[in-house]
Design a protein around this motif. Structure first.
Motif, PDB file in Angstrom:
ATOM      1  N   GLY A 361     -26.490 -50.556 -71.556  1.00  0.00           N
ATOM      2  CA  GLY A 361     -27.859 -50.825 -71.118  1.00  0.00           C
ATOM      3  C   GLY A 361     -28.266 -49.940 -69.954  1.00  0.00           C
ATOM      4  N   SER A 362     -27.329 -49.678 -69.046  1.00  0.00           N
ATOM      5  CA  SER A 362     -27.609 -48.804 -67.895  1.00  0.00           C
ATOM      6  C   SER A 362     -27.925 -47.392 -68.365  1.00  0.00           C
ATOM      7  N   GLU A 363     -27.199 -46.924 -69.362  1.00  0.00           N
ATOM      8  CA  GLU A 363     -27.422 -45.582 -69.891  1.00  0.00           C
ATOM      9  C   GLU A 363     -28.792 -45.479 -70.567  1.00  0.00           C
ATOM     10  N   ILE A 364     -29.187 -46.530 -71.266  1.00  0.00           N
ATOM     11  CA  ILE A 364     -30.490 -46.530 -71.936  1.00  0.00           C
ATOM     12  C   ILE A 364     -31.616 -46.425 -70.910  1.00  0.00           C
ATOM     13  N   ILE A 365     -31.498 -47.180 -69.824  1.00  0.00           N
ATOM     14  CA  ILE A 365     -32.530 -47.131 -68.773  1.00  0.00           C
ATOM     15  C   ILE A 365     -32.484 -45.792 -68.049  1.00  0.00           C
ATOM     16  N   TRP A 366     -31.272 -45.301 -67.776  1.00  0.00           N
ATOM     17  CA  TRP A 366     -31.113 -44.013 -67.085  1.00  0.00           C
ATOM     18  C   TRP A 366     -31.895 -42.911 -67.795  1.00  0.00           C
ATOM     19  N   ARG A 367     -31.821 -42.899 -69.103  1.00  0.00           N
ATOM     20  CA  ARG A 367     -32.494 -41.853 -69.890  1.00  0.00           C
ATOM     21  C   ARG A 367     -33.996 -41.840 -69.621  1.00  0.00           C
ATOM     22  N   GLU A 368     -34.615 -43.014 -69.596  1.00  0.00           N
ATOM     23  CA  GLU A 368     -36.057 -43.076 -69.371  1.00  0.00           C
ATOM     24  C   GLU A 368     -36.421 -42.693 -67.937  1.00  0.00           C
ATOM     25  N   VAL A 369     -35.568 -43.084 -66.997  1.00  0.00           N
ATOM     26  CA  VAL A 369     -35.806 -42.684 -65.598  1.00  0.00           C
ATOM     27  C   VAL A 369     -35.722 -41.170 -65.474  1.00  0.00           C
ATOM     28  N   LYS A 370     -34.708 -40.585 -66.092  1.00  0.00           N
ATOM     29  CA  LYS A 370     -34.521 -39.135 -66.039  1.00  0.00           C
ATOM     30  C   LYS A 370     -35.712 -38.402 -66.656  1.00  0.00           C
ATOM     31  N   LEU A 371     -36.164 -38.845 -67.809  1.00  0.00           N
ATOM     32  CA  LEU A 371     -37.302 -38.203 -68.475  1.00  0.00           C
ATOM     33  C   LEU A 371     -38.574 -38.311 -67.624  1.00  0.00           C
ATOM     34  N   THR A 372     -38.722 -39.436 -66.934  1.00  0.00           N
ATOM     35  CA  THR A 372     -39.914 -39.631 -66.097  1.00  0.00           C
ATOM     36  C   THR A 372     -39.924 -38.656 -64.922  1.00  0.00           C
ATOM     37  N   ALA A 394     -30.665 -45.677 -60.754  1.00  0.00           N
ATOM     38  CA  ALA A 394     -31.395 -45.102 -59.621  1.00  0.00           C
ATOM     39  C   ALA A 394     -31.077 -43.627 -59.428  1.00  0.00           C
ATOM     40  N   ALA A 395     -29.909 -43.199 -59.889  1.00  0.00           N
ATOM     41  CA  ALA A 395     -29.387 -41.866 -59.563  1.00  0.00           C
ATOM     42  C   ALA A 395     -30.337 -40.708 -59.858  1.00  0.00           C
ATOM     43  N   PRO A 396     -31.097 -40.697 -60.964  1.00  0.00           N
ATOM     44  CA  PRO A 396     -31.941 -39.520 -61.253  1.00  0.00           C
ATOM     45  C   PRO A 396     -33.207 -39.426 -60.404  1.00  0.00           C
ATOM     46  N   ALA A 397     -33.499 -40.439 -59.605  1.00  0.00           N
ATOM     47  CA  ALA A 397     -34.777 -40.497 -58.880  1.00  0.00           C
ATOM     48  C   ALA A 397     -34.966 -39.297 -57.962  1.00  0.00           C
ATOM     49  N   VAL A 467     -18.713 -40.209 -67.400  1.00  0.00           N
ATOM     50  CA  VAL A 467     -20.165 -40.092 -67.634  1.00  0.00           C
ATOM     51  C   VAL A 467     -20.931 -40.601 -66.412  1.00  0.00           C
ATOM     52  N   PHE A 468     -20.499 -41.732 -65.870  1.00  0.00           N
ATOM     53  CA  PHE A 468     -21.118 -42.320 -64.670  1.00  0.00           C
ATOM     54  C   PHE A 468     -21.112 -41.298 -63.523  1.00  0.00           C
ATOM     55  N   LEU A 469     -19.954 -40.675 -63.303  1.00  0.00           N
ATOM     56  CA  LEU A 469     -19.851 -39.657 -62.253  1.00  0.00           C
ATOM     57  C   LEU A 469     -20.825 -38.513 -62.499  1.00  0.00           C
ATOM     58  N   GLN A 470     -20.915 -38.091 -63.763  1.00  0.00           N
ATOM     59  CA  GLN A 470     -21.798 -36.982 -64.101  1.00  0.00           C
ATOM     60  C   GLN A 470     -23.257 -37.329 -63.828  1.00  0.00           C
ATOM     61  N   ARG A 471     -23.657 -38.548 -64.205  1.00  0.00           N
ATOM     62  CA  ARG A 471     -25.039 -38.977 -63.975  1.00  0.00           C
ATOM     63  C   ARG A 471     -25.361 -38.978 -62.468  1.00  0.00           C
ATOM     64  N   CYS A 472     -24.432 -39.488 -61.674  1.00  0.00           N
ATOM     65  CA  CYS A 472     -24.659 -39.552 -60.222  1.00  0.00           C
ATOM     66  C   CYS A 472     -24.636 -38.167 -59.597  1.00  0.00           C
ATOM     67  N   GLU A 474     -25.400 -35.277 -61.005  1.00  0.00           N
ATOM     68  CA  GLU A 474     -26.643 -34.576 -61.351  1.00  0.00           C
ATOM     69  C   GLU A 474     -27.808 -35.096 -60.509  1.00  0.00           C
ATOM     70  N   GLY A 475     -27.885 -36.404 -60.381  1.00  0.00           N
ATOM     71  CA  GLY A 475     -29.000 -36.999 -59.641  1.00  0.00           C
ATOM     72  C   GLY A 475     -28.971 -36.678 -58.163  1.00  0.00           C
ATOM     73  N   ARG A 476     -27.781 -36.593 -57.593  1.00  0.00           N
ATOM     74  CA  ARG A 476     -27.654 -36.361 -56.159  1.00  0.00           C
ATOM     75  C   ARG A 476     -27.357 -34.899 -55.826  1.00  0.00           C
ATOM     76  N   SER A 477     -27.423 -34.025 -56.831  1.00  0.00           N
ATOM     77  CA  SER A 477     -27.217 -32.574 -56.642  1.00  0.00           C
ATOM     78  C   SER A 477     -25.889 -32.284 -55.943  1.00  0.00           C
ATOM     79  N   THR A 478     -24.821 -32.841 -56.496  1.00  0.00           N
ATOM     80  CA  THR A 478     -23.497 -32.619 -55.938  1.00  0.00           C
ATOM     81  C   THR A 478     -22.486 -32.545 -57.077  1.00  0.00           C
ATOM     82  N   THR A 479     -21.212 -32.669 -56.778  1.00  0.00           N
ATOM     83  CA  THR A 479     -20.172 -32.553 -57.799  1.00  0.00           C
ATOM     84  C   THR A 479     -19.608 -33.910 -58.172  1.00  0.00           C
TER      85      THR A 479
END
Length: 590
Positions: A361-372, A394-397, A467-472, A474-479
């Motif tokens: 469910g978190s991944e599904i919401i993440w996708r829409e946040v990222k696209l926005t 929250a990570a892609p914000a 995947v969780f690490l990757q999402r965070c 990317e969102g926080r511009s780090t590794t």
């Protein structure tokens, strides 16, 4: 026999008629309440806004006549929305009819970040309007006292009680009970600090869990002590000395001498002071209006209301895909998608108050946040809790705003699957079956995992954590390595999170709105649109009578006790998706 049948039929028909009449009467009564709720509220000149916060405070509430009826029936205060409280305080600031605020919130039912938001609004109210805030209560819980320190004066009656002894956090552990029942919890996780599973596998906190809890609890207390010291003109050292003496067990005079109170006063004396403040005769009644009514009062806003610029505030409250009362990933995703496609909306503020939940469910919401974020600014505003899956979304914000005492982070994943074979054996139940393939019965709760099944499950957990690490990252511009170092399931306070790049700015929803307006290049005023749209009173009634019936009965039976929390924990475990990205069950800081 004929008479018996005739009388039986008459009783059945009579009962049906009675039920029908009662239902019609109930619907009429609800209609009356709903109509009353739509009536224009009149505010008298020279009035006080009464902020009596004796019910649960949630992110927002609908105009629900059924909740009002049940509140009258049970004697318990109905929930009130934080959005209504904040809007009313702002409105009162510019309302010439309101001369000040009378605060009465002895035992407040809200999280620390929610209280921080209201407290900041009261401080801003005093600063911008020059009006007064006076607080009185026969009992102050520690949270309530922290809110009261925004007032110009704090009063307590003789023989009253005031708690100010520091913070603590307690956990409940179920391992002993599960062992007696013959239930084994099979755990798969990634994260040294991912202690969500510990209540089912241990009898006490692990060292890692103790370390992270002590860190964020101390951070929260340091913040509270500093803010109280500022408003009460005391030092943090003096406050900690006072807290170490358990003020609620000390004589009344101690509270005044320690600087926690301004004076000991009975309510009639406080009312006289309020009458002096608004210059009315003691023989006359005060003009006052409570927060629930004032929220419906119209006060013109010179700055907003007709602007073509719009910012959407989307509310995400509760666990993700873990029951009716939480966040439904499909519904929230749809709301975010609609806001993204709406060309009249210039920016989005995603208000998160969630412990996380389903990884999928978190991944599904993440996708829409990222696209926005690729089409318009999206800013996250964190409430009491925005951790694990709550942080995932929250990570892609474009920016993340949190209060100093928000709990966030908890970047980790776990799976928890019970083996109830021992319990079944105790009650004489056996199971058997057939399968077509090697893993057709995976997962099964009537036997332990086999070694190769454990390997598969752990590999699945490790993959999702990556995947969780990757999402965070990317969102926080780090590794990923940088996120992993502060991840491992560790929970941080908002103040801690600033230093490790999990949060950008400390503040509340107003701060998030200001950032959103700036990033959307809105130079003029803007309107706020709250999403998803709330149900109508009738729709809310039908929801309360159906989907919320069990929740309502649980509250009637158990109240707000620890037993209700345990019951909710067990139910969430039963209903949860096997792979979870969430914080330890029921984090509680007094």
């Amino acid at each position: 026999m004929k008479k018996f049948l005739k009388y039986t039929l008459a009783v059945i028909v009579g009962s049906l008629v009675s039920v029908g009449i009662l239902m019609i009467g109930f619907i009429i009564m609800v209609g009356i309440f709903a109509a009353a709720g739509q009536e224009e509220v009149t505010v008298k000149d020279n009035s006080l806004l009464v902020l009596k916060l004796d019910g649960p405070i949630v992110e927002r509430t609908p105009d629900d006549p059924f909740a009002q009826i049940m509140s009258e029936f049970t004697g318990e205060a109905a929930p009130i929305g934080l959005n209504k409280i904040l809007a009313s305080i702002k409105k009162a600031s510019r309302d010439k009819r309101i001369k000040g605020i009378y605060l009465e919130s002895g035992v407040i039912m809200a999280g620390h970040a929610t209280i921080e938001e209201i407290r900041n609004a009261l401080l801003e109210f005093k600063e911008k309007s020059g009006k007064f805030v006076i607080s009185f209560a026969p009992v102050y819980s520690q949270k309530s006292y922290y809110l009261a320190t925004a007032a110009d004066k704090i009063y307590l009656p003789p023989a009253g009680m005031l708690q100010f002894q520091g913070l603590s956090s307690q956990r409940t552990f179920f391992k002993g009970t599960l062992e007696k029942l013959g239930v084994e919890m099979q755990v798969f996780r990634h994260g040294q600090f991912k202690s969500a599973v510990e209540p089912f596998t241990r009898t006490e906190m692990s060292e890692a869990a103790r370390l992270q809890t002590q860190t964020y609890v101390q951070s929260m207390w340091d913040h509270i002590a500093a803010k109280v010291a500022k408003e009460r003109n005391l030092s943090t050292e003096a406050l900690n000395t006072t807290a170490n003496k358990a003020p609620w067990l000390q004589p009344d005079e101690f509270l005044v001498e320690a600087g926690l109170l301004d004076e000991l006063k009975y309510k009639d004396q406080v009312l006289k002071e309020l009458k002096d403040s608004v210059s009315i005769d003691y023989s006359k009644d005060l003009n006052s209006i409570d927060i629930s009514k004032y929220a419906k009062a119209y006060v013109p806003d010179d700055k907003r209301g007709i602007s073509k610029n719009k910012i959407a505030v989307i509310y995400a409250q509760g666990a993700i895909d873990s029951g009716q009362e939480g966040i439904n990933s499909e519904d929230l995703s749809r709301t975010i998608r609609q806001a993204r496609r709406d060309s009249s909306i210039d920016a989005v503020v995603l208000r998160i108050n969630s412990p996380g939940g389903s990884g999928m469910g978190s991944e599904i919401i993440w996708r829409e946040v990222k696209l926005t974020t690729e089409t318009k600014p999206l800013i996250v505003s964190m409430g009491d809790l925005a951790a694990s899956g709550g942080y995932y979304i929250a990570a892609p914000a474009d920016a993340i705003v949190a209060h100093p005492n928000t709990l966030t982070g908890s970047i980790g994943v776990f799976g928890l699957i019970p083996n109830v074979k021992g319990l079944l054996n105790k009650v004489g139940i056996t199971t058997d079956g057939v399968k077509t393939n090697k893993f057709s019965d995976l997962p099964s709760i009537d036997r332990p995992f086999r070694p190769e099944e454990k390997e598969l499950m752990q590999a699945y957990i490790e993959n999702f954590y990556d995947v969780f690490l990757q999402r965070c990252a990317e969102g926080r511009s780090t590794t990923k390595a940088a996120i992993d170092e502060i991840g491992q399931g560790r929970v941080w306070s908002g103040e801690n999170a600033i230093d490790i790049n999990l949060v950008d700015v400390l503040g509340g929803i107003d701060t998030a709105l200001e950032i959103a307006a700036e990033k959307a290049d809105i130079k003029d005023d803007y309107r706020v649109v709250e999403l998803p749209k709330l149900l109508s009173p009738f729709e809310q009634l039908m929801k309360d009578l159906t989907g919320n019936a069990s929740a309502f009965m649980k509250n009637i039976i158990w109240g707000q006790s620890e037993y209700l929390e345990i019951l909710n924990t067990v139910e969430s475990l039963k209903e949860s998706y096997p792979i979870q990205a969430r914080v330890p069950y029921e984090i509680s800081v007094n």
